[in-house]
Write an enzyme that holds these catalytic residues in place. Structure first.
Site, PDB file in Angstrom:
ATOM      1  N   ASP A 448       0.854  -1.188   0.000  1.00 35.26           N
ATOM      2  CA  ASP A 448       0.000   0.000   0.000  1.00 35.26           C
ATOM      3  C   ASP A 448       0.890   1.238   0.000  1.00 35.26           C
ATOM      4  OD1 ASP A 448      -2.402  -1.162   0.038  1.00 35.26           O
ATOM      5  OD2 ASP A 448      -2.875  -0.819   2.144  1.00 35.26           O
ATOM      6  N   ASP A 779      -4.587  -2.611   4.813  1.00 35.51           N
ATOM      7  CA  ASP A 779      -5.123  -2.070   6.063  1.00 35.51           C
ATOM      8  C   ASP A 779      -6.641  -2.075   6.104  1.00 35.51           C
ATOM      9  OD1 ASP A 779      -5.612  -0.140   4.231  1.00 35.51           O
ATOM     10  OD2 ASP A 779      -4.412   1.432   5.165  1.00 35.51           O
ATOM     11  N   ASP A 783      -9.197  -5.474   1.934  1.00 33.79           N
ATOM     12  CA  ASP A 783      -7.897  -6.062   1.591  1.00 33.79           C
ATOM     13  C   ASP A 783      -7.812  -7.518   2.041  1.00 33.79           C
ATOM     14  OD1 ASP A 783      -6.759  -3.833   0.398  1.00 33.79           O
ATOM     15  OD2 ASP A 783      -6.136  -2.985   2.309  1.00 33.79           O
TER      16      ASP A 783
END
Length: 1204
Positions: A448, A779, A783
């Site tokens: 990310d 997070d 996901d």
């Protein structure tokens, strides 16, 4: 009347009534709540305020805990040390040794059959010492058992400590005294008001007070994958252990701990465990025949469950005969880890080789003895010949014990446990042990951007308002007042009220951002304009909101509908600039003048404002609004006669008026560029997968060093990615994905589905030689699929949702990318530690086995006695595993390429070292065996008829141990390094163990006597032994000189795909769990399979693969619990339950009602495929396997502390 903290001690509702309310759903629940006067009245009965919460007084909290229970599940007590000792004693090879040693001991006391006085006198001294060997073997076995039990005991304590730390860190947002604070979930009590938001894992059962677009995933309790919409009017019941997938709200806690719905299940689970234990004992005794009705619900025949069908006729409820999702055997499970796959293959090969040599040794010893005694010497049968045969069996079993590397599970466990402990200091909280070593093999990291590569401390640094582009924060007075006021209202109201800006603890400390960091940045913008967002929120509390469309990955925006002054409604919207601007029809221009927002204007705004901001690495957020009015409408307003259809989201969030665009800066973490350079140097490709737009992502990627000018790389958004990887029918094709992912470095504007597709595509791809091993960071709740699919999933400890943490393998407690690099280093260190131990272990095994085998062939005796081999096997293996498994990682681990998925466990370099050292040691030992007595000038120990220890064989034993000790130093290096002493003093455990082992050997040789079959040696003889030992270091340099490239690849060993192993493991488990007895194994097959059981289960099965350390009430373990409870519910006779536990029986009856039974029976998305080797077994075997779930371990490790 008794009082507590100024209010009556008697509550207006009882625990039993609350439990009954929480068992209802939907309309029934609403009706029952109405019966109690609604949720507001319920708050009064529980002496709590729906807006202020509890007072937080310790007396009040304690009284509630005593009345309604605490939010904890009592843990099942851990296994005692003596229970572990008893389990260690069950090992088949040890049992054989125990029996043989006892028989040898007994035979030593049986007087020999008379052959004449002379002969008897000659053997008298012999007989007096024969009992020592049997006793010594027994003592050795006891030491093995105690060491094994002690290791298991300490390991159990370590895991419990680690688990309690994870559970102890789990907090939840609760209102107390009007303040929202994070408290440990174990401290939540009935009457608390909890703030519920997207991504939460609910800690207790509760009733909704207020909600915004709330959707919950209840599949962990019901098995239904569709998200359930919750609202105060339709379904206000929230259940512990379920996941909030969208929206937010507040709930009144109505049941905690064992009184919550999940708690009731675990109460049943404990009873189910006891029931299963009794069934297991019955099966062992053979009391349960095929087709008979057992007390569990797993049928022995292919049909339905007899007991279940009886229940159907008796109760009229339809309990399903079998669990529906059983077929989804592999769903939700990763393949075996890379190391597990390779160790499985290796263990099977070693098992075959060891068993074969052991059996051959026994056959040769017995055959040569019989031929020599009964054919050549023509001797009659004597009783003491039994003793000879027992000794031959002992030698054979000892060869098997030495052949199977007992130290390997210990080395793996020690190395992983040691690494886990150290990794916690490096901000890596490991939830699955095997994730450590898998991370060492990682070839790709999909990361990310926000919070991982950047600091996640966001601030607004630029804005576009009133037709002006400001490169810094403007003064409020310089802005058009109407537009500025509207924008401040929109920011303050249209954000989660849990997002706040707090002052630092100390005067000089920076402000704290609590909640969503993007929202905090925008609230900070309001404060920078010298306005108060809290004052606006106080005017518009959450209860006054008419509708909320919460942020999710598909919307990429959030909207809130409020009542408008003067009548009507106002919709505030904020979100990704390009998404919101597409829905705008108007914009405030210069001096706050309203203008039409044409396509040309939009393109100009993107070109002149948004793209320059994005190229500076800023995240752009647009803020807009729309009015619905009942009277006369202005140009940008909508007139309505009837209430707007709020469910038509596309119709409502359209034709908006844009007020403001902000540019939010999230600086790159200073340590990230160096960490990414280290990854690239280590052969790991880093890819950024982000929801931001392409320009922002490119800017950050360049700053981080993920892409550098001149590189042949690909930066695309989710739309282009999907266009490239899908065929004309819209189907994803692997060959198209294989053309994209090797060059892909940045995937922008990606959805969670895109992330999952990319990860799966890289893992499944076969275009690279060693196959890719992929790590992923995430997070958000969405996901979860990508984190589960990845070989190693990293969740953010600070910004991550509970759902993301639960799906992950490792939690980054500081949300920092550089911590991933440390995880890579530790992972490679684990892999190398185990490889070092294997190099050392296999050399010892090969030499000891060959010496014993050829000794049996040529001198009818093993030069290394049984007790001596047990000493080598136990002490050297155990201590060596401890020494080599605790080596610290070094920076040079990051200078080599990753091993990948298919590289052999034992490389050609290692095989060269094993073979080279083996040749040297065998040459020395056989020279000493056959000609040693001549150049050492001592008596020969060959063909001795008495059992007196000789210096000849003592020198052989001592030399072997010395060579092994010095080879332990060689084993520290596995990549062909010449300096084997490099860093030896950085590991005190290693050199202390080495010195202690050497000292123990001196004591054994000089004072071991008959127990160890040793005779004291002179200084000169010791010098020879040490000389041959040091020779291994010199010989190691010679072996290193041989070029590895010249060795054929066939000499590497332990190559294995995880998928290649499943068939072999399936075969093993069919042997181990054969319910119907259709495949009867020969005794020999059973012996070697069971002899490998400890190795298999410790390395491949329970100890490592199942050592899940979950966020409490993880979905997997809850699902598994539900599966067992269903089995239990269908199988236990209710009449028996009524007698033994009426309360439990009542719960059971209620939960057996038709609707809930149907939902619960479909509950599990997890199967018993996670039992060791369950892959590939048929339905009948699986039905039999289900009761074998280790309930003790499940309940003790997953649900010990908190009810979340």
């Amino acid at each position: 009347m008794a009082m507590v903290d100024g209010r009556p001690a008697q509550y207006g509702i009882s625990l039993k009534q609350l439990r009954e309310v929480m068992e209802l759903r939907g309309r029934e629940a609403v009706e029952q709540l109405r019966h109690y006067g609604g949720v507001q009245e319920l708050c009064k009965k529980l002496y709590t305020s729906p807006t202020e919460g509890l007072s937080g007084s310790p007396k009040d909290i304690e009284h509630r805990r005593e009345t309604f229970g605490s939010n904890t599940i009592p843990p099942k007590p851990p296994k005692t040390f003596w229970r572990l000792v008893w389990e260690a004693l069950q090992d088949v090879t040890l049992i054989i040794l125990e029996v043989a040693a006892i028989v040898s001991l007994l035979l030593s006391f049986i007087p020999s059959s008379g052959e004449g006085a002379e002969d008897e006198l000659g053997h008298e001294e012999d007989k007096s010492h024969e009992w020592i060997e049997g006793l010594a073997i027994l003592i050795s076995v006891i030491v093995v058992v105690l060491v094994t039990a002690f290791n298991d005991y300490t390991k159990e304590r370590q895991f419990r400590g680690l688990q309690s730390r994870i559970e102890g860190e789990h907090k939840f947002a609760v209102l107390r005294g009007g303040e929202c604070s994070q408290i440990f979930v174990g401290e939540i009590v009935v009457g608390d008001i909890c703030q519920v938001k997207y991504g939460d894992l609910l800690p207790a059962d509760g009733i909704l007070i207020q909600s915004n677009d709330l959707k919950v995933d209840e599949s962990s309790l019901t098995g239904e994958s569709d998200h359930v919409k919750k609202s105060e009017l339709t379904d206000p019941m929230l259940l512990s252990g379920t996941h909030v997938m969208e929206g937010s709200g507040r709930m009144l806690v109505a049941a905690v701990g064992i009184n919550s719905q999940a708690g009731i299940i675990f109460t049943l689970l404990g009873a189910a465990a006891d029931q299963q234990e009794a069934d297991a004992k019955q099966r062992k005794k053979g009391d349960v025949e095929e087709g008979a009705v057992a007390n569990n619900s797993h049928p022995m025949d292919h049909g339905g469950n007899n007991m279940a069908s009886k229940q159907e006729t008796r109760e009229g409820s339809s309990c399903p005969a079998e669990d529906a999702p059983m077929k989804e055997e592999k769903s939700g499970h990763k393949d075996k880890s890379v190391l597990q796959a390779k160790l499985t293959k290796l263990a099977i090969q070693i098992g075959y080789a060891g068993s074969t040599i052991a059996i051959l040794t026994v056959i040769i010893l017995i055959t040569t003895f019989c031929i020599k005694t009964f054919v050549y010497e023509n001797q009659p049968w004597k009783n003491e010949y039994f003793n000879h045969f027992v000794k031959f069996l002992i030698i054979g079993v000892t060869v098997l014990v030495v052949a199977v590397p007992e130290g390997l599970p210990l080395a793996v466990t020690l190395s992983l446990a040691y690494s886990v402990k150290k990794m916690m200091l490096d901000n890596n909280l490991v939830r699955h042990l095997d994730a450590c070593e898998t991370m060492g093999n990682a070839t790709a990291i999909c990361s990310d951007k926000t919070g991982t590569l950047t600091t996640n401390r966001m601030t607004v640094v630029a804005c576009y308002i009133g037709g002006q582009h400001y490169k810094s924060i403007p003064k409020y007075d310089s802005l058009p007042p109407q537009v500025a006021n509207l924008a401040i209202q929109a920011i303050s109201i249209n954000s989660a009220y849990t997002s706040r800006i707090l002052d630092g603890d100390l005067p000089n400390e920076p402000i704290k951002q609590v909640g969503n960091k993007t929202e905090c940045a925008m609230l900070g913008f309001v404060l920078d304009l010298k306005k108060s967002y809290q004052a606006i929120r106080d005017e518009h509390p959450e209860e006054s909101f008419h509708r909320v469309y919460t942020f999710n990955s598909s919307r990429k925006s959030m909207s809130t509908v409020i009542a408008r002054e003067g009548g009507g409604y106002r919709v505030f919207t904020k979100g990704a600039s390009e998404m919101v601007l597409k829905k705008c029809a108007f914009i405030y221009g210069v001096d706050g003048k309203l203008e039409k927002f044409t396509r040309e204007n939009q393109e100009g705004l993107v070109r002149n404002v948004i793209e320059p901001m994005a190229c500076d690495g800023l995240r752009t957020i647009a803020v807009a609004y729309r009015d619905f009015v009942p009277g006369k409408a202005e140009i940008n307003q909508v007139h309505y006669d009837n209430e707007p259809n709020w469910d038509d989201e596309d119709g409502i969030i359209n034709n908006l008026t844009c007020m403001l665009i902000v540019g939010i800066e999230d600086p790159v973490r200073p340590e990230v560029p160096e960490a990414i350079r280290q990854c690239q140097k280590a052969g790991i490709t880093v890819r950024m997968v982000t929801g931001d737009n392409v320009n922002t992502a490119r800017s950050i990627a360049i700053k981080c060093g993920i892409v550098t000018p001149g590189m042949d790389y690909l930066i695309i958004d989710g739309k282009e990615f999907n266009r490239r990887i899908r065929d004309s029918n819209g189907e994803i094709q692997q060959h198209l994905l294989d053309q994209v992912w090797p060059k892909l470095r940045v995937l922008a504007r990606s959805s969670p589905t895109d992330k999952y597709t990319l990860v799966k595509g890289i893992i499944d791809s076969k275009i690279s030689d060693n196959r890719e091993v992929v790590a992923v960071t995430g997070d958000g709740t969405n996901d979860g699929p990508a984190l589960k699919k990845a070989d190693v999933g990293f969740a953010m400890g600070i910004a991550g949702t509970d759902v993301a943490k639960e799906a992950s393998d490792i939690i980054l407690t500081d949300d920092n990318f550089s911590s991933i690099v440390k995880a890579v280093m530790w992972g490679r260190n684990v892999y190398d530690s185990i490889a070092k131990f294997l190099q050392f272990q296999l050399t010892v095994n090969v030499v000891a086995v060959i010496v014993a085998f050829f000794g049996a062939c040529f001198i009818q005796d093993s030069p290394l006695k049984a007790v001596q081999m047990l000493w080598v096997n136990l002490i050297m293996d155990t201590l060596a595993s401890l020494a080599l498994a605790t080596e610290m990682p070094t920076p040079d681990l990051l200078t080599r390429k990753p091993y990948g998925r298919t590289k052999p466990l034992i490389s050609r370099t290692m095989m060269k070292n094993i073979t080279g050292q083996g040749i040297y040691q065998l040459a020395v030992i056989f020279t000493l065996v056959f000609v040693g007595e001549k150049f050492l000038d001592i008596d020969s120990g060959r063909y001795r008829t008495d059992s007196e220890p000789t210096q000849h064989f003592t020198i052989i034993f001592n030399t072997f141990v010395m060579m092994t000790l010095f080879n332990e130093i060689n084993a520290r290096k596995i990549h062909g390094q010449r300096n084997v002493f490099d860093g030896i003093f950085t590991n005190p455990i290693y050199y202390c163990i080495w010195i202690a082992t050497a000292a123990s050997q001196v004591l054994i040789v000089q004072f071991g006597g008959h127990a160890f079959s040793t005779a004291p040696l002179t200084i000169a003889q010791w010098a020879w032994c040490v000389f041959f030992g040091v020779g291994t270091l010199v010989w190691g340099q010679v072996v290193t000189t041989v070029p590895t490239s010249k060795i054929p690849k066939i000499f590497s060993w332990g190559r294995g795909h995880p998928e290649d192993i499943s068939a072999a493991m399936g075969a093993l488990t069919e042997d181990r769990f054969d319910a119907d007895g259709e495949k009867k194994r020969t005794t020999g097959q059973i012996l070697w399979i069971r002899g490998l059981t400890r190795l298999q289960t410790q390395v491949i099965g329970g100890e490592l693969q199942e050592r899940l350390i979950p966020v409490p009430y993880s979905k997997n373990t809850t699902d598994q619990a539900i599966r067992v409870v269903n089995a239990f519910r269908q199988g236990v006779d209710p009449r028996l339950m009524e007698r033994t536990n009426p309360a439990l029986a009542a719960v059971l009856q209620r939960q057996a009602s038709a609707s809930l039974a149907k939902r619960l029976s479909q509950a599990s998305s997890i199967d018993y495929a996670d039992a060791p080797g369950a892959t590939g077994i048929g339905d009948r075997e699986r039905d039999y396997l289900a009761p074998e779930v280790d309930m003790e371990r499940l309940s003790s490790r997953s649900h010990t502390e908190t009810a979340v």
